[in-house]
Scaffold this motif. Structure first.
Motif, PDB file in Angstrom:
ATOM      1  N   SER A  65     -18.971  79.978  -9.698  1.00 10.55           N
ATOM      2  CA  SER A  65     -18.171  79.095  -9.435  1.00 10.55           C
ATOM      3  C   SER A  65     -17.566  78.103 -10.809  1.00 10.55           C
ATOM      4  CB  SER A  65     -19.462  77.403  -8.617  1.00 10.55           C
ATOM      5  OG  SER A  65     -20.262  76.723  -9.891  1.00 10.55           O
ATOM      6  N   VAL A  66     -18.266  79.324 -12.089  1.00 13.33           N
ATOM      7  CA  VAL A  66     -17.764  78.234 -13.483  1.00 13.33           C
ATOM      8  C   VAL A  66     -16.566  79.146 -13.939  1.00 13.33           C
ATOM      9  CG1 VAL A  66     -18.397  78.412 -15.871  1.00 13.33           C
ATOM     10  CG2 VAL A  66     -20.539  77.633 -14.287  1.00 13.33           C
ATOM     11  N   LYS A  67     -15.568  78.674 -14.137  1.00 12.04           N
ATOM     12  CA  LYS A  67     -14.142  79.144 -13.864  1.00 12.04           C
ATOM     13  C   LYS A  67     -14.217  79.949 -16.025  1.00 12.04           C
ATOM     14  CE  LYS A  67     -13.252  79.790  -9.935  1.00 12.04           C
ATOM     15  NZ  LYS A  67     -13.419  80.854  -9.423  1.00 12.04           N
ATOM     16  N   LYS A  68     -14.464  78.794 -15.919  1.00 10.21           N
ATOM     17  CA  LYS A  68     -14.219  79.304 -18.016  1.00 10.21           C
ATOM     18  C   LYS A  68     -14.870  77.675 -18.552  1.00 10.21           C
ATOM     19  CE  LYS A  68      -9.404  77.480 -18.328  1.00 10.21           C
ATOM     20  NZ  LYS A  68      -8.363  77.695 -19.553  1.00 10.21           N
ATOM     21  N   VAL A  69     -15.206  78.306 -19.968  1.00  9.93           N
ATOM     22  CA  VAL A  69     -15.944  76.900 -20.601  1.00  9.93           C
ATOM     23  C   VAL A  69     -14.985  76.808 -21.985  1.00  9.93           C
ATOM     24  CG1 VAL A  69     -17.911  76.315 -21.936  1.00  9.93           C
ATOM     25  CG2 VAL A  69     -18.354  77.596 -19.966  1.00  9.93           C
ATOM     26  N   ASN A  70     -14.520  75.914 -22.913  1.00  9.63           N
ATOM     27  CA  ASN A  70     -14.018  75.932 -24.013  1.00  9.63           C
ATOM     28  C   ASN A  70     -14.627  74.367 -24.547  1.00  9.63           C
ATOM     29  OD1 ASN A  70     -11.551  75.141 -21.617  1.00  9.63           O
ATOM     30  ND2 ASN A  70     -11.709  76.916 -22.507  1.00  9.63           N
ATOM     31  N   LEU A  71     -14.763  75.336 -25.955  1.00  7.20           N
ATOM     32  CA  LEU A  71     -15.754  74.658 -27.053  1.00  7.20           C
ATOM     33  C   LEU A  71     -14.127  73.919 -28.584  1.00  7.20           C
ATOM     34  CD1 LEU A  71     -18.422  76.443 -27.384  1.00  7.20           C
ATOM     35  CD2 LEU A  71     -18.498  74.529 -25.711  1.00  7.20           C
ATOM     36  N   LEU A  72     -14.136  72.550 -28.088  1.00 11.68           N
ATOM     37  CA  LEU A  72     -13.656  72.262 -29.422  1.00 11.68           C
ATOM     38  C   LEU A  72     -14.738  71.836 -30.293  1.00 11.68           C
ATOM     39  CD1 LEU A  72     -10.686  71.457 -30.453  1.00 11.68           C
ATOM     40  CD2 LEU A  72     -10.248  69.758 -29.126  1.00 11.68           C
ATOM     41  N   ALA A  73     -14.058  72.444 -32.082  1.00 11.65           N
ATOM     42  CA  ALA A  73     -14.771  71.758 -32.641  1.00 11.65           C
ATOM     43  C   ALA A  73     -13.939  70.362 -34.190  1.00 11.65           C
ATOM     44  CB  ALA A  73     -16.227  72.190 -33.260  1.00 11.65           C
ATOM     45  N   TYR A  74     -15.000  69.553 -34.227  1.00 13.57           N
ATOM     46  CA  TYR A  74     -14.406  68.978 -35.896  1.00 13.57           C
ATOM     47  C   TYR A  74     -15.500  69.146 -36.257  1.00 13.57           C
ATOM     48  CZ  TYR A  74     -12.131  65.554 -38.609  1.00 13.57           C
ATOM     49  OH  TYR A  74     -11.804  65.390 -39.815  1.00 13.57           O
ATOM     50  N   ALA A  75     -15.144  69.850 -37.320  1.00 10.39           N
ATOM     51  CA  ALA A  75     -16.231  69.213 -38.728  1.00 10.39           C
ATOM     52  C   ALA A  75     -15.358  68.299 -39.485  1.00 10.39           C
ATOM     53  CB  ALA A  75     -16.294  70.918 -39.718  1.00 10.39           C
ATOM     54  N   LYS A  76     -16.337  66.806 -39.730  1.00 12.69           N
ATOM     55  CA  LYS A  76     -15.727  65.533 -40.002  1.00 12.69           C
ATOM     56  C   LYS A  76     -15.559  66.280 -41.901  1.00 12.69           C
ATOM     57  CE  LYS A  76     -16.890  61.097 -40.680  1.00 12.69           C
ATOM     58  NZ  LYS A  76     -17.036  60.004 -40.661  1.00 12.69           N
ATOM     59  N   THR A  77     -14.258  65.836 -42.371  1.00 16.54           N
ATOM     60  CA  THR A  77     -13.702  65.855 -44.020  1.00 16.54           C
ATOM     61  C   THR A  77     -13.333  65.046 -44.366  1.00 16.54           C
ATOM     62  OG1 THR A  77     -11.739  67.326 -42.782  1.00 16.54           O
ATOM     63  CG2 THR A  77     -13.585  68.491 -43.318  1.00 16.54           C
ATOM     64  N   ASP A  78     -13.001  64.376 -43.211  1.00 15.03           N
ATOM     65  CA  ASP A  78     -11.518  63.532 -43.120  1.00 15.03           C
ATOM     66  C   ASP A  78     -12.468  61.309 -42.878  1.00 15.03           C
ATOM     67  OD1 ASP A  78      -9.538  61.042 -43.342  1.00 15.03           O
ATOM     68  OD2 ASP A  78      -8.333  62.287 -43.315  1.00 15.03           O
ATOM     69  N   SER A  79     -12.719  60.970 -42.932  1.00 10.78           N
ATOM     70  CA  SER A  79     -13.647  59.531 -41.961  1.00 10.78           C
ATOM     71  C   SER A  79     -12.307  58.964 -40.997  1.00 10.78           C
ATOM     72  CB  SER A  79     -13.925  58.410 -43.010  1.00 10.78           C
ATOM     73  OG  SER A  79     -15.312  58.927 -43.590  1.00 10.78           O
ATOM     74  N   ASP A  80     -11.188  59.285 -42.037  1.00  6.32           N
ATOM     75  CA  ASP A  80     -10.028  57.887 -40.671  1.00  6.32           C
ATOM     76  C   ASP A  80      -9.859  59.091 -39.644  1.00  6.32           C
ATOM     77  OD1 ASP A  80     -10.151  55.811 -42.838  1.00  6.32           O
ATOM     78  OD2 ASP A  80      -8.200  56.893 -43.612  1.00  6.32           O
ATOM     79  N   PHE A  81      -9.575  60.461 -39.992  1.00  2.00           N
ATOM     80  CA  PHE A  81      -8.940  61.443 -39.144  1.00  2.00           C
ATOM     81  C   PHE A  81     -10.397  61.545 -37.645  1.00  2.00           C
ATOM     82  CE2 PHE A  81      -8.304  65.745 -36.904  1.00  2.00           C
ATOM     83  CZ  PHE A  81      -7.547  65.562 -36.837  1.00  2.00           C
ATOM     84  N   TYR A  82     -11.417  62.112 -38.363  1.00  2.00           N
ATOM     85  CA  TYR A  82     -12.278  61.270 -36.870  1.00  2.00           C
ATOM     86  C   TYR A  82     -12.524  59.973 -35.933  1.00  2.00           C
ATOM     87  CZ  TYR A  82     -17.901  61.542 -35.391  1.00  2.00           C
ATOM     88  OH  TYR A  82     -18.461  60.977 -35.269  1.00  2.00           O
ATOM     89  N   THR A  83     -12.626  59.273 -36.708  1.00  2.00           N
ATOM     90  CA  THR A  83     -12.362  58.226 -36.011  1.00  2.00           C
ATOM     91  C   THR A  83     -11.426  58.227 -35.342  1.00  2.00           C
ATOM     92  OG1 THR A  83     -13.532  56.549 -37.469  1.00  2.00           O
ATOM     93  CG2 THR A  83     -12.559  55.604 -36.035  1.00  2.00           C
TER      94      THR A  83
END
Length: 180
Positions: A65-83
């Protein structure tokens, strides 16, 4: 009569345009793929499951029943961008018919679990994990007629299987967080 038709056309155009302004989670993934600040990994189900010999027929059915798994990661380097990015994700999850199942953590580290479903069938499970110091991880499990109870039992099976969960495929994503 022409004035009424003109007004209706304008109203329909405004309604159509305003509906198009909201980004979907899929669009967010596609847009983020083009940005070097993110790491995007498509995980095959074979990486997250015990070997076929160890699974029962019910477990195999759940895995199908599981077709795919997608992971998206952001390593914090910029607080404004993270926010700004975490706000975008929160807005998408609030506006795109996701139902929040649970949340836990504290203000600096938290995780939220969402589903998108139709009646008793789940089409998507989303995990949004944030760490104020390290960044965030957005995981999507896409499937067809997934069932929450079955998925929980399957996750428990992965924890207790004699085949160790293979984390090699996640090293690139996890390294991003370890370096910060």
């Amino acid at each position: 009569m022409n004035a009424i038709k003109g007004i209706l056309v304008i109203l329909l155009a405004i309604a159509f345009t305003s509906c198009q302004d909201k980004q979907t989670l899929q669009e967010y993934y596609v847009d983020s793929k083009e940005n070097d600040a993110f790491i995007l990994v498509d995980v095959p189900t074979s990486l997250i499951a015990p070997s076929a010999e160890e699974m029962t027929e019910d477990q195999k059915k759940v895995l199908k029943s599981v077709k795919k798994v997608n992971l998206l990661a952001y390593a914090k380097t910029d607080s404004d961008f993270y926010t700004s990015e975490t706000l975008k994700v929160k807005e998408i999850l609030a506006d795109d018919n996701y139902e929040e199942l649970m949340k836990f953590g504290n203000p600096s580290q938290r995780m939220r679990l969402f589903i998108k479903s139709q009646e008793e069938s789940i089409d998507e499970i989303v995990v949004f994990a944030q760490d104020e110091k390290k960044g965030f991880l957005l995981a999507r499990v896409l499937g067809d007629k997934m069932n929450v109870a079955d998925m929980v039992r399957f996750a428990e099976t992965m924890d207790t299987s004699s085949t160790a969960f293979n984390t090699a495929g996640f090293e690139g994503v996890m390294d991003v967080f370890n370096n910060k």
